[in-house]
Structures are given as C-alpha cells and as structure tokens.
Design a protein around this motif. Structure first.
Motif, PDB file in Angstrom:
ATOM      1  N   HIS A 149      15.929 -49.224  43.894  1.00 47.97           N
ATOM      2  CA  HIS A 149      15.372 -50.029  42.810  1.00 47.97           C
ATOM      3  C   HIS A 149      15.669 -51.509  43.025  1.00 47.97           C
ATOM      4  O   HIS A 149      14.831 -52.385  42.726  1.00 47.97           O
ATOM      5  CB  HIS A 149      15.957 -49.552  41.476  1.00 47.97           C
ATOM      6  N   ALA A 150      16.852 -51.802  43.564  1.00 48.56           N
ATOM      7  CA  ALA A 150      17.260 -53.192  43.744  1.00 48.56           C
ATOM      8  C   ALA A 150      16.447 -53.937  44.795  1.00 48.56           C
ATOM      9  O   ALA A 150      16.586 -55.168  44.922  1.00 48.56           O
ATOM     10  CB  ALA A 150      18.747 -53.258  44.104  1.00 48.56           C
ATOM     11  N   ALA A 151      15.593 -53.250  45.525  1.00 51.05           N
ATOM     12  CA  ALA A 151      14.683 -53.946  46.437  1.00 51.05           C
ATOM     13  C   ALA A 151      13.720 -54.829  45.656  1.00 51.05           C
ATOM     14  O   ALA A 151      13.127 -55.761  46.208  1.00 51.05           O
ATOM     15  CB  ALA A 151      13.914 -52.950  47.297  1.00 51.05           C
ATOM     16  N   GLY A 152      13.562 -54.537  44.355  1.00 43.04           N
ATOM     17  CA  GLY A 152      12.742 -55.374  43.486  1.00 43.04           C
ATOM     18  C   GLY A 152      11.254 -55.175  43.711  1.00 43.04           C
ATOM     19  O   GLY A 152      10.790 -54.119  44.167  1.00 43.04           O
ATOM     20  N   GLN A 153      10.497 -56.209  43.364  1.00 47.74           N
ATOM     21  CA  GLN A 153       9.049 -56.168  43.551  1.00 47.74           C
ATOM     22  C   GLN A 153       8.742 -56.046  45.040  1.00 47.74           C
ATOM     23  O   GLN A 153       9.336 -56.733  45.874  1.00 47.74           O
ATOM     24  CB  GLN A 153       8.419 -57.447  43.006  1.00 47.74           C
ATOM     25  N   LEU A 154       7.820 -55.173  45.374  1.00 41.02           N
ATOM     26  CA  LEU A 154       7.466 -54.932  46.770  1.00 41.02           C
ATOM     27  C   LEU A 154       6.032 -55.357  47.041  1.00 41.02           C
ATOM     28  O   LEU A 154       5.194 -55.386  46.129  1.00 41.02           O
ATOM     29  CB  LEU A 154       7.601 -53.448  47.108  1.00 41.02           C
ATOM     30  N   GLU A 155       5.762 -55.624  48.311  1.00 45.22           N
ATOM     31  CA  GLU A 155       4.386 -55.814  48.764  1.00 45.22           C
ATOM     32  C   GLU A 155       4.155 -54.940  49.982  1.00 45.22           C
ATOM     33  O   GLU A 155       4.846 -55.070  51.008  1.00 45.22           O
ATOM     34  CB  GLU A 155       4.102 -57.269  49.138  1.00 45.22           C
ATOM     35  N   LEU A 156       3.225 -54.010  49.861  1.00 42.17           N
ATOM     36  CA  LEU A 156       2.825 -53.157  50.975  1.00 42.17           C
ATOM     37  C   LEU A 156       1.531 -53.722  51.537  1.00 42.17           C
ATOM     38  O   LEU A 156       0.561 -53.915  50.802  1.00 42.17           O
ATOM     39  CB  LEU A 156       2.617 -51.721  50.505  1.00 42.17           C
ATOM     40  N   ALA A 157       1.522 -53.998  52.833  1.00 39.84           N
ATOM     41  CA  ALA A 157       0.357 -54.624  53.457  1.00 39.84           C
ATOM     42  C   ALA A 157       0.038 -53.924  54.769  1.00 39.84           C
ATOM     43  O   ALA A 157       0.909 -53.378  55.436  1.00 39.84           O
ATOM     44  CB  ALA A 157       0.626 -56.110  53.699  1.00 39.84           C
ATOM     45  N   GLY A 158      -1.245 -53.965  55.137  1.00 39.47           N
ATOM     46  CA  GLY A 158      -1.667 -53.403  56.410  1.00 39.47           C
ATOM     47  C   GLY A 158      -2.719 -52.331  56.232  1.00 39.47           C
ATOM     48  O   GLY A 158      -3.165 -52.018  55.117  1.00 39.47           O
TER      49      GLY A 158
END
Length: 341
Positions: free
Chosen positions: A317-326
């Motif tokens: 959870h502590a990774a926070g906001q994520l962006e998945l791209a590709g």
C-alpha cells in the motif's frame, strides 16, 4: 516498504498433475512441472497442517508473512489493518489443471471459526487465462438439490460418476470467470489454467478422495465426513443462479475491466489492466500477474520497475499512487475494500 517486488515461482507439492501452462507463462522449463500445478503468489498462507510450505519468501530472505506482520500499515494500509489486522485477507494462485480435480468444497467463515479456529473460510474465484484440449470445462454446483442420504451414499461408496454427473458442466474459454462461494461443490476440468483468488486458508473438503488422496481423513481434514458435509451446499443451481457467478469478459473493452461477479466483492477484487498508453492506480496492497506484453510500473515516490509477461509482483500500500504504462495485460488482484464486509 514502498516498492513493488517481483516474486519467483512458489509451487508447493500437490496431489494432482499440472504446471506446464505455468512454466510456459513464466518462460521456464517444464522439467519439474508435473506436480507443480499451483503457484502460490505473494502467499502468507501455509498448506493445511504445515508450518512453512506455501509461504512466499521475499528476495531478502524473509517470509512475506513475517514482513507484513512487522509493518502491517505500510504493506496493507491503515483502513485495511483496522478491518483485518495484519492479514492480507487474500491468497492468489496460478492453477494449471493437468488433470481433472476431484469434487470438493470449502467451509464458510462461520464453519471455519467453529471447527478450524480461523477467522476466514475459503470463498474463491477463478479467472480463466488459458485452456488446452478439446473441451475444457469447470463444474460449479449441483444441477438439482441432492438429499443428504444420497450424498452420504456417494461419499461412502466413492461413486465418482454420480458425484461428477450431478454437477453443472460449463465450457470455458480465456476471459471467463467463475465465483465459487464457500460451500459450493465444484471441480476444475483438465486443461483449464486460472488465476485463482481466495480467502487466505487451505481448507479443502474433498468428497471424491479415491484416486486422489491416499487417506480419506485428508478429505474431511480430520472432522469426519458427517461433520464436514454440514458445510456443503446441496441445493440445485439452475442456469439463472449460475448466471450470478459466471461472467464472460473476453470481449469487454476498456483499459480496466472488473473481472468478477458482483457478489465476490466482499471477499476480493480483480481487474484486467491494459494501459493505453498509461493507467493511474490508487494505493492498495495488490498482487499483479502479467499475462502478456511488457511495460513499466511507477510509484509516486519515484520508483520504477519493468514488468513483462510471466512475472508476478506484490505491491505494498505504501507504494502509493501507481502508474502502469506500456503495451501489456495485467491481472490486478486485491483484498476486499475495507468496509466491504
């Protein structure tokens, strides 16, 4: 802990054949896959009666279970901890049925509390990600209500044909999903490869034990079949009821597809992610299974990790906001939202 972690395969020994599809997805040799039909991903759960078998070991040598217990809010988030304490409330598996699985079922939360001293029973769901053979099928629920006297006879005589024949038989293809409430009798047919989400236990009550288990006691987990069968749903499941647990998602458009039947949300969540070109994801403990392609996963703290077909990751959870791209397809598996139960 703020960074997603790639995980190696974790395939505890099982009693049935399979594993070739897991090896193919991961791009590794099939040499040792004959009895490696399950890959327990990001597991904090042990096999029934075992001390360590089934647990995921992190690259730094710790069990994931212990890492979560040491810092539950970083891994799971404060709201999750308030609801589930230091349990991830989730077990994810890759399951490749090299042969038909036996007819079995799982206990409810209430039954598990009474007989196994466990907060969790074992509700589960299957996301079909591959099939092989001429007629891949799954078998969820009895077609018609079965009396306890009939069921007792089937179990006593190990009447495999009668048990399997009484179940619904459903043809499946990739993109189909099946929600299996606790108590529902079921089996998975040969050639069906799934990502399975379930509550974090290993309670399987196996009424078709002959030719699968070497001891009937392993079928009822020491309870005796008279007690175990009290947890079995013997009611009939017609097409209308089945429509509430079977979902067809292969042709659904969009970068995010909710994969599971609505009733499953109080137990777990699963989405298919196809960023185009990028997709923002809210903070959550999650397990990622990359089915195809390649891309990157970025965290709000500036971290970045490459993601490619066959890889599995655990995301704190502590990774926070994520962006998945590709250009890739990922199954994101999450525990229930806090407050969903």
């Amino acid at each position: 802990m703020t960074a997603p972690i790639k995980l190696p395969a974790n395939q505890p020994a099982q009693f049935y054949r399979g594993g070739a599809a897991i090896a193919a997805l991961r791009g590794v040799s099939e040499q040792d896959s004959a009895f490696g039909p399950e890959d327990w991903v990001a597991s904090t759960t042990t096999r029934f009666g075992q001390e360590e078998s089934g647990l995921t070991r992190l690259p730094d040598g710790r069990w994931l279970r212990d890492a979560v217990r040491d810092d539950p809010e970083s891994w799971l988030g404060a709201a999750h901890v308030a609801a589930f304490r230091d349990s991830t409330a989730l077990l994810v598996k890759l399951l490749d049925a090299g042969q038909r699985l036996p007819v079995h079922f799982h206990p409810t939360d209430a039954f598990a509390r009474k007989h196994f001293d466990s907060h969790f029973g074992k509700t589960e769901a299957w996301i079909v990600v591959g099939t092989s053979g001429d007629d891949p099928r799954v078998y969820p629920g009895f077609r018609e209500t079965v009396s306890h006297a009939t069921l007792d006879g089937w179990v006593r005589d190990q009447d495999t044909d009668a048990m399997l024949g009484a179940l619904n038989s459903v043809a499946v293809r990739p993109g189909d999903t099946v929600y299996i409430p606790a108590g529902l009798p079921h089996a998975i047919g040969a050639g069906v490869f799934v990502v399975e989400l379930q509550q974090p236990t290993d309670f399987s009550l196996t009424i078709e034990w002959r030719n699968f288990l070497d001891d009937p006691d392993k079928g009822h987990l020491g309870l005796g079949f008279d007690t175990a069968l009290q947890a079995l749903d013997t009611s009939g499941w017609d097409d209308e009821r089945l429509a509430g647990i079977v979902k067809h998602t292969a042709d659904e458009p969009g970068s995010t597809v909710d994969l599971l039947a609505a009733g499953s949300a109080e137990f777990f969540r699963a989405d298919q992610l196809r960023p185009s070109p990028a997709l923002a994801l809210d903070p959550s403990f999650a397990v990622f299974v990359a089915l195809d392609g390649q891309g990157t996963l970025r965290t709000e703290h500036g971290g970045e990790i490459a993601v490619a077909k066959g890889e599995t990751l655990v995301v704190p959870h502590a990774a926070g906001q994520l962006e998945l791209a590709g250009d890739l397809t990922v199954i994101r598996c999450r525990p229930p939202a806090p407050g969903a139960r």
